[in-house]
Write a protein that holds these residues in place. Structure first.
Motif, PDB file in Angstrom:
ATOM      1  N   ARG A   1      -3.777  -0.023 -30.380  1.00 54.55           N
ATOM      2  CA  ARG A   1      -5.229   0.156 -30.459  1.00 54.55           C
ATOM      3  C   ARG A   1      -5.616   0.357 -31.926  1.00 54.55           C
ATOM      4  O   ARG A   1      -4.928   1.075 -32.652  1.00 54.55           O
TER       5      ARG A   1
ATOM      6  N   GLN B   1      -7.968   1.891 -34.795  1.00 50.60           N
ATOM      7  CA  GLN B   1      -8.560   3.221 -34.890  1.00 50.60           C
ATOM      8  C   GLN B   1      -9.955   3.332 -34.264  1.00 50.60           C
ATOM      9  O   GLN B   1     -10.279   4.318 -33.633  1.00 50.60           O
ATOM     10  N   TRP B   2     -10.754   2.304 -34.480  1.00 53.92           N
ATOM     11  CA  TRP B   2     -12.165   2.420 -34.091  1.00 53.92           C
ATOM     12  C   TRP B   2     -12.438   1.796 -32.736  1.00 53.92           C
ATOM     13  O   TRP B   2     -13.584   1.687 -32.317  1.00 53.92           O
ATOM     14  N   GLU B   3     -11.387   1.354 -32.052  1.00 52.84           N
ATOM     15  CA  GLU B   3     -11.585   0.598 -30.828  1.00 52.84           C
ATOM     16  C   GLU B   3     -11.813   1.530 -29.650  1.00 52.84           C
ATOM     17  O   GLU B   3     -11.014   2.438 -29.405  1.00 52.84           O
ATOM     18  N   GLY B   4     -12.858   1.298 -28.908  1.00 54.48           N
ATOM     19  CA  GLY B   4     -13.136   2.085 -27.723  1.00 54.48           C
ATOM     20  C   GLY B   4     -12.201   1.691 -26.590  1.00 54.48           C
ATOM     21  O   GLY B   4     -11.566   0.639 -26.643  1.00 54.48           O
TER      22      GLY B   4
END
Lengths: 308, 668
Positions: free
Chosen positions: B603, B605-608
């Motif tokens: 994933r 870092q900023w991925e929901g």
């Protein structure tokens, strides 16, 4: 558990709109979200990419009265708001409402009008009512403005000042259709002819209910944390002249709620915020160079805020 | 996205990032700030070339023109390197090396259109900064380098951060340097010191030092007096002696060839006899900080009774260091201003103190012969009376003298500076049969009330005479006093006519300017002692002040490492974003994502969660269902309404981790 099925009327409306406005489902959905979040929409793009079609389609599908005003530099506020004329028979003044007394107003090339006319329209947008000659007349409910701007020809235009850009909840760009969409467009002819055939998918008052549902989508403290971090990142970003205002933060939340609602979800996810962020933020922010940030700048801003 | 696609298209090579137009002025400023201060000691044509190249580049930038073609640059580089080689006769060494670096700094911007080139300019700039310390280690240099290093760091930030306001960049750079400050202080205080410079300086390193010379001809002292530079500073433990007692002894000249006074070679190979001194007044202790002058004499107050280590007293009473003083050094003395010295002088020295070149100066010899029958004191008095009563003048600009220099001076021109009077006096004494010699040194000094140091400048350089009288030893006679008494009582400014040229720094009339000068010199003194003169001894003093008695280099290095580690930790704690309190749902999701990362998909870092699940579904369909489920569970826990079943949902999420399929081998 998040459902990925859209609420029936929303799915139907978006599907029908996709039949008319080809290959622009994301923009169509953003436009619908904008109306669901009770905001006004600014579309910025070249002529001929389907701005008017999009606005008109949405109005018809939602069952709203639609009016279109082509803005020119010699236009006066009265041309939009309406004038009072002398009724000889009754010897009094009669108000002839202007085109603004509609539910969806397409304000084409709003930056061609003089600031005076622009501000008359934008005031009406903000207040939901029109005041002329000392008399205040309410605008129909709901009342949406979909304004368009042509970004490339700046000669003889009056760019909207920051404060008035802020009145638009979202700003979207349409862009060229992709290969397939353009081919089907060419094969089936222009889309305007299909407009009269569109039937409203909503009964009167249904849309207000949808708006209420959209506003009730749950935003958890964790989500609000994330949203605040994004807003703070915009304020600390050295490439930006200024950050997002509290009003912009409210707009971001409202738009994200509507986006989650069109996904049929009862809660806002960070993905929803990320999806609407460019449309909410780009016209409200300025780079140090003075121009509005590009989509990549907003992406970089978004990526600077980690999610756990 | 487009960038990533492009990069992916050419595996292994990263596309060169073009240099942003707005970053060019920053880099030109860097070039100017780092190369500019060298203009003072570069050949003029090189400075002109550097200035021209930078202006040219600035013009190209402003006009948005193409950079010059490669072959022009190649020619330019070869040409200038050849010119440097021709100018310095070498490409090695300090001056030629610095000249080459400056050329690189001026020409690199000419081909600078990629970020890579800009980074080269910045690294070169950091290196070029160091070379300034080869020329000057003064406070202004230090301050300037601080400015330049901030500019360099700011430019680095600007290069990577894109266009942003100057104030933001500057604040960022200042913050970075501030974070480096604790390390700087720790390294400064604790890094084991070695005495002397770490690397050998080239031979020409000391050629520019000024001070008294080992010989004296008419004009040599009056030239030295033109300098306001500080020769040494002294601080007395007790009260300051009288101004008229402040004779700081330098070289003693007893060999005269008719024009120049020199120090005679010791006769024979017999070890020189140690001087005998009987102090006539209590010794006064003081510490001198001597500027480097590349000579051995230590300029002690007449006459030293206690000497610093590694020094000795010459037979002619001057304190000498073992090695020439090549760096600014501290020496502690005690001196008695009243004394009897060498009452039993060796015959060889007395003989030398009577020697005169044959035949020249007949009129002076005749004058002295007339006094020869009197006792020595009266002879000296007669000479001084002549200087005082007759029409003699004290001036920095005496007329030129002929081959019979003493005759010309004593009978015709009668204008001279202290070296004229001292040498004429000694000549007359010797001609009258009294052993006499010239002593050079400094006289007087000015107390700086700011730090209590007595500043003695080159402009205080002086020459006086000594005669030897049987039973009394060497006695000082200063013929300048007979001509211009105010020279000794009030200093040189008062003694010279107003029109004479003297350095501005000692001719200050206004009080606040004098105050400013005093403060500046006191600051310089502190800088010299604490920054430049921070040697092993000083280091021990400082550490003992913190209660650390006997530091050796091992314990110092160990504590250096420990303190740097602690400082790093503190800075890290301060800068790293504080780890947020992680709830069980977050922990489970992180664990799940970590497991996926081990299976080759991580994933961002900023991925929901849902977006990540969609990506997993696209890229790793076999994990799609489970990840979709886990993401939905996590989203519900973290972003949904809190419900009673949260614990159950969490358990489901944790179970997802266990349900992951076992890892496959990469190459299976």
């Amino acid at each position: 558990m998040p459902a990925t099925t859209r609420p029936p009327p929303i799915g139907e409306i978006l599907a029908a709109a996709d039949q008319v406005v080809l290959g622009k489902s994301r923009q169509t959905r953003l436009a619908l979200c904008c109306l669901l979040a009770r905001g006004h929409l600014l579309i910025e793009d070249l002529p001929g990419v389907g701005k008017t079609t999009l606005a008109h389609t949405l109005a018809r599908l939602l069952g709203f009265r639609f009016a279109r005003v082509q803005f020119t530099s010699d236009m006066l506020p009265a041309d939009i708001l309406g004038v009072s004329i002398l009724d000889r028979e009754r010897s009094n003044f009669r108000f002839l409402p202007g085109p603004i007394f509609t539910q969806v107003l397409l304000a084409d090339e709003i930056n061609r009008a003089t600031p005076k006319t622009q501000s008359a329209l934008l005031e009406a947008m903000e207040e939901g009512q029109v005041t002329t000659e000392g008399e205040t007349r309410p605008l129909p409910e709901p009342f949406f403005v979909i304004a368009t701007q042509n970004p490339s020809s700046q000669i003889g235009t009056f760019p909207l000042p920051e404060s008035q850009l802020d009145r638009f909840l979202l700003r979207i760009e349409l862009g060229y259709p992709d290969h397939h969409a353009e081919r089907s467009l060419l094969e089936s002819g222009g889309r305007r002819e299909q407009l009269p055939a569109l039937t409203a998918r909503l009964a009167a008052g249904d849309f207000a209910a949808l708006q209420l549902q959209a506003a009730a989508v749950h935003a958890s403290p964790a989500l609000l944390d994330y949203l605040q971090q994004l807003v703070e990142a915009s304020r600390n970003d050295p490439r930006l002249l200024h950050g997002l205002s509290p009003r912009a933060a409210l707009s971001l939340l409202a738009a994200a709620r509507a986006w989650a609602f069109t996904d049929g979800r009862g809660m806002v996810l960070p993905e929803d915020v990320q999806a609407v962020l460019p449309a909410v933020a780009r016209h409200r922010l300025r780079l140090v160079s003075g121009s509005h940030p590009a989509a990549e700048d907003i992406t970089a801003l978004m990526r600077s805020v980690p999610l756990v | 996205m487009a960038k990533a696609v492009k990069a992916a298209a050419k595996p292994g090579t990263r596309p060169a990032v073009p240099l942003e137009h707005g970053a060019v002025p920053w880099l030109l400023a860097v070039a100017l700030a780092t190369a500019g201060p060298h203009f003072g000691h570069l050949p003029w044509w090189l400075s002109a070339l550097v200035g021209g190249a930078l202006c040219w580049r600035a013009w190209l930038w402003q006009q948005r023109r193409q950079l010059p073609p490669r072959w022009t640059l190649a020619l330019l580089v070869i040409g200038t390197i050849a010119a440097v080689g021709w100018q310095f006769r070498t490409l090695l060494g300090k001056d030629a090396g610095v000249a080459l670096l400056v050329i690189f700094m001026a020409l690199k911007p000419m081909e600078m259109n990629k970020r890579r080139d800009a980074l080269v300019v910045i690294m070169l700039g950091y290196f070029l900064l160091l070379t300034h310390y080869l020329y000057s280690q003064s406070i202004p240099t230090g301050l300037w380098l601080l400015v330049a290093i901030t500019l360099l760091t700011a430019t680095l930030i600007r290069l990577h951060g894109g266009a942003q306001p100057v104030a933001t960049v500057a604040r960022h750079a200042g913050l970075l340097l501030a974070q480096a400050l604790p390390f700087m202080l720790i390294l400064y205080l604790l890094f084991p010191r070695v005495s002397g410079p770490l690397w050998g300086l080239p031979q020409d390193a000391y050629s520019g030092l000024s001070g008294l010379s080992d010989q004296m001809a008419p004009g040599s002292i009056s030239r030295l007096v033109q300098s306001g530079a500080i020769a040494f500073r002294s601080r007395f433990v007790g009260d300051l002696p009288d101004q008229s007692d402040l004779y700081w002894r330098g070289p003693v000249f007893d060999d005269y060839d008719g024009l120049t006074w020199r120090t005679s070679k010791p006769p024979g190979k017999a070890p020189p006899q140690a001087p005998t001194i009987a102090a006539g007044s209590p010794p006064q202790a003081y510490t001198s900080i001597l500027e480097a002058h590349n000579r051995r004499w230590l300029l002690a107050l007449d006459v030293p009774t206690r000497l610093p280590p590694d020094s000795s007293l010459a037979p002619t009473l001057e304190a000498l260091a073992r090695e020439p003083v090549r760096v600014r050094s501290r020496f502690s003395f005690a001196s008695s201003v009243a004394y009897r010295a060498n009452v039993d002088e060796t015959p060889a020295i007395l003989q030398q103190a009577l020697a005169l070149p044959p035949r020249i100066n007949p009129r002076s010899r005749a004058l002295a012969a007339g006094w020869a029958s009197r006792p020595p004191r009266e002879i000296a008095a007669a000479a001084l009376a002549m200087f005082h009563d007759e029409d003699f003048h004290y001036t920095l600009q005496p007329p030129l003298l002929g081959p019979n220099a003493m005759d010309d001076f004593l009978f015709d021109s009668r204008r001279g500076f202290c070296e004229h009077y001292a040498s004429a006096f000694v000549f007359l004494m010797r001609a009258a049969g009294v052993p006499a010699r010239v002593v050079a040194g400094y006289q007087g000094g000015e107390l700086n009330p700011v730090d209590g140091y007595l500043n003695v400048r080159q402009s205080d350089a002086h020459a006086w005479a000594e005669i030897w009288i049987a039973g009394e030893g060497w006695l000082r006679f200063d013929p300048t006093v007979a001509v211009a008494p105010s020279r000794i009582e009030q200093g040189i400014v008062a003694a010279l006519p107003a029109g004479e040229s003297l350095p501005m720094v000692i001719r200050i009339d206004s009080d606040w300017l004098r105050e400013l000068r005093n403060r500046w010199e006191a600051a310089n003194n502190t800088w010299n002692q604490w920054v430049l003169g921070y040697n092993p001894q000083r280091q021990r003093e400082v550490l003992s002040r913190f209660g650390w008695r006997e530091p050796d280099w091992r314990s110092m290095t160990a504590s250096l490492a420990v303190l740097c580690g602690v400082a790093l930790l503190l800075v890290a704690l301060w800068t790293l974003p504080r780890r947020r309190a992680v709830d069980p749902a977050q922990r489970a999701w992180q664990k799940y994502c970590a497991q996926l990362a081990r299976r080759g998909i991580s994933r961002v870092q900023w991925e929901g969660p849902v977006a990540f699940a969609h990506r997993v579904a696209r890229e790793r369909p076999e994990l799609a269902a489970l990840t979709g489920e886990a993401a939905a569970l996590y989203a519900a826990l973290r972003y949904g309404r809190s419900d009673q079943n949260a614990a159950g949902t969490l358990r489901l999420l944790q179970e997802c981790i266990d349900r992951l399929p076992p890892r496959r081998r990469r190459n299976a």
